[in-house]
Design a protein around this motif. Structure first.
Motif, PDB file in Angstrom:
ATOM      1  N   PHE A 186       0.814  -1.216   0.000  1.00  0.00           N
ATOM      2  CA  PHE A 186       0.000   0.000   0.000  1.00  0.00           C
ATOM      3  C   PHE A 186       0.845   1.262   0.000  1.00  0.00           C
ATOM      4  CE2 PHE A 186      -2.340  -3.191   2.634  1.00  0.00           C
ATOM      5  CZ  PHE A 186      -3.252  -3.557   1.655  1.00  0.00           C
ATOM      6  N   VAL A 187       2.075   1.164   0.497  1.00  0.00           N
ATOM      7  CA  VAL A 187       2.905   2.355   0.689  1.00  0.00           C
ATOM      8  C   VAL A 187       3.606   2.791  -0.591  1.00  0.00           C
ATOM      9  CG1 VAL A 187       4.889   3.284   1.951  1.00  0.00           C
ATOM     10  CG2 VAL A 187       3.253   1.793   3.128  1.00  0.00           C
ATOM     11  N   HIS A 188       4.089   1.827  -1.402  1.00  0.00           N
ATOM     12  CA  HIS A 188       5.036   2.163  -2.464  1.00  0.00           C
ATOM     13  C   HIS A 188       4.474   3.093  -3.535  1.00  0.00           C
ATOM     14  CE1 HIS A 188       2.880  -0.823  -4.837  1.00  0.00           C
ATOM     15  NE2 HIS A 188       3.560  -0.448  -5.897  1.00  0.00           N
ATOM     16  N   ASP A 189       3.127   3.129  -3.702  1.00  0.00           N
ATOM     17  CA  ASP A 189       2.546   4.008  -4.725  1.00  0.00           C
ATOM     18  C   ASP A 189       1.385   4.826  -4.175  1.00  0.00           C
ATOM     19  OD1 ASP A 189       0.676   2.024  -4.342  1.00  0.00           O
ATOM     20  OD2 ASP A 189       0.288   1.687  -6.488  1.00  0.00           O
ATOM     21  N   MET A 190       1.372   5.087  -2.887  1.00  0.00           N
ATOM     22  CA  MET A 190       0.234   5.755  -2.258  1.00  0.00           C
ATOM     23  C   MET A 190       0.058   7.198  -2.750  1.00  0.00           C
ATOM     24  SD  MET A 190       1.746   6.359   1.597  1.00  0.00           S
ATOM     25  CE  MET A 190       0.506   7.582   2.030  1.00  0.00           C
ATOM     26  N   ASP A 191       1.107   7.806  -3.325  1.00  0.00           N
ATOM     27  CA  ASP A 191       0.967   9.158  -3.865  1.00  0.00           C
ATOM     28  C   ASP A 191       0.254   9.154  -5.212  1.00  0.00           C
ATOM     29  OD1 ASP A 191       3.140   7.780  -4.976  1.00  0.00           O
ATOM     30  OD2 ASP A 191       4.136   9.662  -5.551  1.00  0.00           O
ATOM     31  N   VAL A 218       9.521   2.424   1.537  1.00  0.00           N
ATOM     32  CA  VAL A 218       9.574   3.861   1.217  1.00  0.00           C
ATOM     33  C   VAL A 218      10.818   4.108   0.373  1.00  0.00           C
ATOM     34  CG1 VAL A 218       9.668   6.191   2.152  1.00  0.00           C
ATOM     35  CG2 VAL A 218       8.402   4.402   3.367  1.00  0.00           C
ATOM     36  N   GLU A 219      10.607   4.453  -0.913  1.00  0.00           N
ATOM     37  CA  GLU A 219      11.749   4.595  -1.817  1.00  0.00           C
ATOM     38  C   GLU A 219      11.768   5.943  -2.546  1.00  0.00           C
ATOM     39  OE1 GLU A 219      11.943   1.198  -4.381  1.00  0.00           O
ATOM     40  OE2 GLU A 219      12.676  -0.097  -2.768  1.00  0.00           O
ATOM     41  N   ARG A 220      10.764   6.785  -2.316  1.00  0.00           N
ATOM     42  CA  ARG A 220      10.738   8.094  -2.968  1.00  0.00           C
ATOM     43  C   ARG A 220      10.410   9.182  -1.939  1.00  0.00           C
ATOM     44  NH1 ARG A 220       6.591   8.468  -6.129  1.00  0.00           N
ATOM     45  NH2 ARG A 220       5.627   6.429  -5.744  1.00  0.00           N
ATOM     46  N   GLN A 221      10.969  10.373  -2.148  1.00  0.00           N
ATOM     47  CA  GLN A 221      10.758  11.464  -1.209  1.00  0.00           C
ATOM     48  C   GLN A 221       9.291  11.872  -1.140  1.00  0.00           C
ATOM     49  OE1 GLN A 221      13.182  12.758   0.836  1.00  0.00           O
ATOM     50  NE2 GLN A 221      11.422  13.767   1.826  1.00  0.00           N
ATOM     51  N   GLU A 222       8.577  11.745  -2.266  1.00  0.00           N
ATOM     52  CA  GLU A 222       7.153  12.112  -2.274  1.00  0.00           C
ATOM     53  C   GLU A 222       6.366  11.244  -1.281  1.00  0.00           C
ATOM     54  OE1 GLU A 222       8.890  13.121  -6.263  1.00  0.00           O
ATOM     55  OE2 GLU A 222       8.951  11.398  -4.887  1.00  0.00           O
ATOM     56  N   ILE A 223       6.731   9.963  -1.205  1.00  0.00           N
ATOM     57  CA  ILE A 223       6.065   9.057  -0.271  1.00  0.00           C
ATOM     58  C   ILE A 223       6.404   9.460   1.168  1.00  0.00           C
ATOM     59  CG2 ILE A 223       5.875   6.670   0.517  1.00  0.00           C
ATOM     60  CD1 ILE A 223       4.655   7.089  -2.208  1.00  0.00           C
ATOM     61  N   MET A 224       7.670   9.784   1.403  1.00  0.00           N
ATOM     62  CA  MET A 224       8.105  10.199   2.739  1.00  0.00           C
ATOM     63  C   MET A 224       7.326  11.428   3.205  1.00  0.00           C
ATOM     64  SD  MET A 224      10.389   9.527   5.190  1.00  0.00           S
ATOM     65  CE  MET A 224      12.033   9.010   4.752  1.00  0.00           C
ATOM     66  N   TYR A 282       7.093   6.189  11.681  1.00  0.00           N
ATOM     67  CA  TYR A 282       8.399   5.799  11.149  1.00  0.00           C
ATOM     68  C   TYR A 282       8.276   5.406   9.676  1.00  0.00           C
ATOM     69  CZ  TYR A 282       9.957   5.326  16.025  1.00  0.00           C
ATOM     70  OH  TYR A 282      10.270   5.552  17.340  1.00  0.00           O
ATOM     71  N   ALA A 283       9.400   5.473   8.983  1.00  0.00           N
ATOM     72  CA  ALA A 283       9.469   5.046   7.583  1.00  0.00           C
ATOM     73  C   ALA A 283      10.669   4.118   7.409  1.00  0.00           C
ATOM     74  CB  ALA A 283       9.595   6.231   6.653  1.00  0.00           C
ATOM     75  N   GLN A 284      10.487   3.075   6.590  1.00  0.00           N
ATOM     76  CA  GLN A 284      11.553   2.112   6.327  1.00  0.00           C
ATOM     77  C   GLN A 284      11.613   1.839   4.831  1.00  0.00           C
ATOM     78  OE1 GLN A 284      11.049  -1.603   8.384  1.00  0.00           O
ATOM     79  NE2 GLN A 284      12.957  -2.486   7.635  1.00  0.00           N
ATOM     80  N   GLY A 285      12.802   1.857   4.272  1.00  0.00           N
ATOM     81  CA  GLY A 285      12.950   1.599   2.845  1.00  0.00           C
ATOM     82  C   GLY A 285      14.310   2.041   2.365  1.00  0.00           C
ATOM     83  N   HIS A 286      14.531   1.969   1.060  1.00  0.00           N
ATOM     84  CA  HIS A 286      15.847   2.249   0.492  1.00  0.00           C
ATOM     85  C   HIS A 286      16.064   3.720   0.163  1.00  0.00           C
ATOM     86  CE1 HIS A 286      16.425  -2.192  -0.950  1.00  0.00           C
ATOM     87  NE2 HIS A 286      16.313  -2.068   0.356  1.00  0.00           N
ATOM     88  N   LEU A 287      15.100   4.589   0.488  1.00  0.00           N
ATOM     89  CA  LEU A 287      15.263   6.011   0.186  1.00  0.00           C
ATOM     90  C   LEU A 287      16.510   6.579   0.850  1.00  0.00           C
ATOM     91  CD1 LEU A 287      14.222   8.673  -1.025  1.00  0.00           C
ATOM     92  CD2 LEU A 287      12.842   8.976   1.054  1.00  0.00           C
ATOM     93  N   HIS A 288      16.778   6.163   2.058  1.00  0.00           N
ATOM     94  CA  HIS A 288      17.922   6.696   2.799  1.00  0.00           C
ATOM     95  C   HIS A 288      19.033   5.656   2.965  1.00  0.00           C
ATOM     96  CE1 HIS A 288      16.022  10.523   3.781  1.00  0.00           C
ATOM     97  NE2 HIS A 288      14.905   9.829   3.965  1.00  0.00           N
ATOM     98  N   GLY A 289      19.148   4.767   1.991  1.00  0.00           N
ATOM     99  CA  GLY A 289      20.250   3.814   2.008  1.00  0.00           C
ATOM    100  C   GLY A 289      19.798   2.377   2.110  1.00  0.00           C
TER     101      GLY A 289
END
Length: 546
Positions: free
Chosen positions: A481-486, A514-520, A530-537
């Protein structure tokens, strides 16, 4: 009381000693060897009261305890006071619930009577069933493979495993398990003809060799064996158990490469029979794509076991970032992920986890993760006092084992690790399927200060009703649900709903994938914690985080 009665009625002597050789238990038969009352034996060093020495090398048995092991050949020993009487000493490790060695058990039997019954241990009979042993079975299978390669004859191997044997063995005791194996061995033997060879391969596994048969005949024999066992009713302590067997069949023909290959193929066919529903027969076919995939998975089982033995796993961490700047938010939060080293590569979980789950190896991997990480924390005691949190995943297989849950509890109680920095992650599906077990486990860990996260939440929305009953501290919103919620308003609504309901229930939320700033930005606007994903490494080695 029943276990004590059984041990005291054994014809051979049984002793347990601690790691220093001090006697911690003896059965009644042991007094005939020592001539001492049982109460006087406890606490004494075994070398003092039973100074056995090895016949081959003259070394004291007490000096050879380490390394003999349960699967080693029994050691031929004598007492210096009576060298005419020879004994067989079988030594096994005694393990704590967490797998730590705490001593040894020593079974002493009269060597003469044992050799008369079961041979010299090389080509002798299996002591429990009096069937042919594995070594002779493998020798005869090799002969059949050679014969098929040089003649037009075909033969067959039937690989048999008792279905759900561990359940009966664990719930009714090892004595009941031994009796079940004997009863099944007798039932199988009655269905075979002269010339057919039945053997016990070990544990709850049997093998049958059929000479001069084709695939149809081999399948017919296997089906007859399955039906014979299904007709059995195993009665133990007033409880009737219905039992069944799964059989893998392999034709030994001119294309059979060697004994090891045939055994491997039979093993794969047997597992396929279990996956088809147990109590079935499956014939190995090289054209069967399902068997090919199963064969690949079983190869991974050997690699995983080898990696566990060689400590060839490693831990990496993935950051979980706080989105709301409040004092109650943990500053440094990481999820632990396991990797496996193989042939110079570091493998991701997707490469070895499916096989580990399929063949029940997850509890061993979970234990490795917990032991290794707690050792790391003990080497870095400063982490115990910092504002940190580490998440450790626990598989569904582990949660179903009471011994594993006790292992986790003891690790938290006995170690110097601060339980407040540990969060165990369990999936939504596992939590709901094992609701009562999981709830009790969570309460026990909460008493020590540990925390829990419900992983992959949202994949089954009927679980909203369970959320208020599960005393978890964190809810991880599934990345689906998170990866394309925007871009997907339905998924955005799902994330908002899960977040709002979790907060009403006093639980903090973590958005996965969470892999994009827009999602963050959108998650922060919704108030997700909290957010977890490859956006910040991407995940990094554990050592680089401390």
């Amino acid at each position: 009381m029943r276990a004590e009665l059984v041990l005291n009625n054994l014809s051979h002597s049984l002793l347990c000693v601690d790691l220093h050789g001090r006697i911690t238990y003896v059965n009644a038969a042991a007094k005939f060897l020592t001539g001492l009352p049982l109460v006087e034996l406890l606490g004494k060093n075994v070398a003092e009261v039973l100074p056995f020495v090895s016949v081959p090398n003259g070394r004291a048995l007490s000096e050879q305890l380490v390394g003999i092991g349960h699967y080693g050949k029994p050691l031929l020993v004598v007492l210096p006071s009576n060298i005419e009487s020879r004994y067989l000493a079988s030594v096994s490790d005694v393990l704590d619930d967490d797998g730590s060695k705490i001593g040894y058990s020593i079974a002493i039997a009269n060597a003469t009577s044992q050799e008369e019954l079961f041979g010299d241990g090389e080509n002798g009979l299996d002591p429990l069933t009096e069937l042919m042993g594995r070594k002779e079975f493998e020798r005869r299978l090799a002969n059949l493979v050679n014969d098929a390669a040089t003649s037009s004859r075909t033969h067959a191997l039937l690989y048999i495993d008792i279905d759900q044997f561990k359940l009966i063995n664990d719930t009714s005791g090892h004595v009941s398990g031994d009796n079940l194996i004997k009863n099944i061995a007798q039932a199988l033997q009655l269905e075979l003809f002269t010339g057919d060879m039945l053997c016990r391969l070990g544990g709850d596994e049997f093998g049958v060799l059929l000479s001069n048969v084709d695939t149809f005949e081999a399948r017919s024999v296997a089906s007859r064996l399955v039906k014979a066992v299904k007709r059995m009713t195993f009665l133990w302590s007033g409880i009737a158990h219905k039992v069944s067997i799964s059989v893998g069949v392999v034709l030994v023909d001119e294309y059979s490469l060697d004994r090891e290959t045939v055994m491997s193929q039979a093993d794969v066919a047997m597992y396929s029979a279990k996956e088809d529903g147990r109590g079935r027969v499956h014939v190995y076919d090289t054209r069967d794509k399902k068997l090919s995939r199963l064969h690949d998975d079983m190869d991974w089982v050997h690699r995983i076991n080898k990696a566990l033995a060689a400590d060839d796993f490693c831990l990496v961490t993935e950051r979980i970032l706080p989105l709301v700047d409040e004092n109650r938010r943990t500053a440094l939060y990481n999820e632990l992920l396991v990797r496996m080293r193989y042939n110079g590569e570091v493998l991701s979980p997707g490469q070895f986890m499916p096989a580990a789950e399929r063949f029940g190896l997850m509890p061993q991997i979970d234990r490795w993760v917990i032991k290794s990480f707690f050792s790391y924390l003990q080497r870095n005691p400063e982490l115990n006092t910092q504002n940190v949190m580490y998440s450790i995943n626990i598989s569904g297989q582990s949660l179903c084992q009471e011994s594993f849950l006790e292992f986790v509890y003891r690790c938290l109680r006995r170690s110097t690790v601060n339980p407040e920095i540990i969060c165990f992650e369990i999936t939504e599906t596992v939590a709901i399927t094992n609701f009562s077990v999981v709830t009790r486990f969570i309460h026990r860990i909460h008493e020590l200060g540990g925390k829990f996260a419900l992983d992959d939440f949202g994949t089954g929305m009927s679980s909203f009703g369970y959320l208020q009953e599960l005393p978890v501290d964190f809810v991880k919103i599934d990345g689906l649900f998170v990866h394309d919620m925007d871009k997907n308003p339905v998924h955005e609504a799902m994330v908002r709903s899960i977040n709002d309901i979790s907060h009403v229930l006093g639980k903090r939320t973590i958005a996965e994938f969470v892999e994009r700033q827009e999602i963050m930005d959108q998650l922060r606007a919704l108030g997700v914690d909290y957010a977890q994903g490859h956006l910040h490494g991407k995940p990094q080695d554990l050592q680089g985080v401390a």
